[in-house]
Design an enzyme around this catalytic site. Structure first.
Site, short mmCIF file in Angstrom:
data_model
loop_
_atom_site.label_atom_id
_atom_site.label_comp_id
_atom_site.label_asym_id
_atom_site.label_seq_id
_atom_site.Cartn_x
_atom_site.Cartn_y
_atom_site.Cartn_z
N ASN A 12 0.70 -1.13 -0.16
CA ASN A 12 -0.14 0.04 -0.02
C ASN A 12 0.91 1.20 -0.01
O ASN A 12 1.42 1.35 0.90
CB ASN A 12 -0.92 0.00 1.25
CG ASN A 12 -1.78 1.20 1.28
OD1 ASN A 12 -1.56 2.05 0.33
ND2 ASN A 12 -2.47 1.45 2.64
N LYS A 14 -0.08 4.42 -0.29
CA LYS A 14 -0.58 5.44 0.40
C LYS A 14 -0.46 6.69 -0.46
O LYS A 14 -0.30 6.58 -1.66
CB LYS A 14 -0.12 5.80 1.80
CG LYS A 14 0.16 4.31 2.78
CD LYS A 14 0.07 4.53 4.19
CE LYS A 14 -0.21 3.23 4.82
NZ LYS A 14 -0.05 3.10 6.26
N HIS A 99 -9.57 1.28 4.97
CA HIS A 99 -7.95 1.49 5.63
C HIS A 99 -8.35 2.43 6.93
O HIS A 99 -9.26 3.52 6.77
CB HIS A 99 -7.32 2.11 4.70
CG HIS A 99 -5.72 2.10 5.39
ND1 HIS A 99 -5.22 2.85 6.35
CD2 HIS A 99 -4.86 1.18 5.04
CE1 HIS A 99 -4.11 2.59 6.45
NE2 HIS A 99 -3.72 1.41 6.05
N GLU A 166 -5.23 -4.66 10.66
CA GLU A 166 -4.27 -3.67 10.86
C GLU A 166 -4.49 -2.96 12.04
O GLU A 166 -5.28 -2.10 12.21
CB GLU A 166 -4.37 -2.65 9.54
CG GLU A 166 -3.96 -3.43 8.38
CD GLU A 166 -3.50 -2.22 7.22
OE1 GLU A 166 -2.32 -2.67 6.72
OE2 GLU A 166 -3.94 -1.31 7.33
#
Ligand code: 13P
Length: 250
Positions: A12, A14, A99, A166
């Site tokens: 990821n 981001k 997320h 996560e």
């Protein structure tokens, strides 16, 4: 790992990466050879601006490209948003939804995350649905309750999704839960997936994310019901992400 389940190593990026970063992606695609492809699936979720270029750069390899969010609608008056169908059209095959950074920065709720996952499925994208407790919730002993509520609220009825556990306090901090705590959380998620989906729930992939790096990946990936990793910082450099891939058992 879960016997019979092919692991998924997902990056990821981001809000990081420009066209110059495609160099790293090309290196990942080149290293993702036949032997590695047999052992594991590999996905890199890039910023929206790079989706098409990344998909082109990875063309001909089996390296999958994904996005980091999608809108629930297929099109319409939603300035600045991106539909799952547009992500698919750009050549991507997956999308991260829910997320913790989006849950926090954009106040995304479980209901919205579920609708986004359904939008992803509608567009034939693989949704990677993130759940995880905050540090305060863990200290208050609420971790499993939080995970249970997020699973109930964020998952669509179809089992064709990946779940990423996560812990919010482990993201970008260098901190990780103990191996026993990761095992407990993943075992709990597995039980809930099986209760919800029956045998299909046994084959669903549950990724761990939060400060995964080459130095701790082998230990984490060896835990029961950890079927891969969702990697932030360490996915920006091909050498690091490939070193994590090399830690995958099997
Ligand atoms: P880090 O690996 O940088 O902790 O980020 C984890 C993450 O949020 C992946 O989605």
């Amino acid at each position: 790992m879960t016997p019979g389940v092919k692991p998924l190593i997902a990056g990821n990026w981001k809000m990081n990466g420009t066209r110059a970063s495609l160099r790293e992606l090309v290196a990942m695609a080149e290293a993702y050879d036949g032997a590695m492809r047999k052992r594991l699936d590999m996905l890199v979720c890039v910023p929206a601006t790079l989706l098409h270029a990344a998909a082109s750069a990875a063309l001909g390899s089996r390296l999958m490209i994904g996005a980091q969010d999608c809108h629930v609608a297929a099109s319409g008056a939603h300035t600045g948003d991106i539909a799952a169908e547009m992500i698919a059209d750009a050549g991507a095959v997956a999308v991260i939804v829910g997320h913790s950074e989006r849950r926090t920065d954009h106040r995304e709720t479980d209901g919205l995350v579920r609708a986004k996952a359904e939008a992803a499925l509608r567009a034939d994208l693989l949704p990677v649905i993130c759940i995880g407790e905050t540090g305060a919730e863990r200290q208050a002993g609420q971790t499993l309750d939080v995970l249970g509520a997020q699973l109930d609220g964020s998952l669509p009825s179809a089992p064709a999704v990946v779940v990423a556990y996560e812990p919010v306090w482990a993201i970008g901090t260098g901190l990780t839960p103990t191996m026993a705590d990761i095992a407990e959380a993943h075992h709990f998620v597995r039980e809930r997936l099986v209760a919800r989906h029956g045998p299909a729930g046994r084959a669903m992939r549950i990724l761990y994310g939060g400060s995964v790096k080459p130095a701790n990946a082998a230990e984490i990936l060896a835990i029961d019901h950890v079927d891969g990793a969702l990697v932030g910082g360490a996915s920006l450099k091909s050498a690091d992400l490939l070193a994590i891939c090399a830690c995958c058992p099997g």
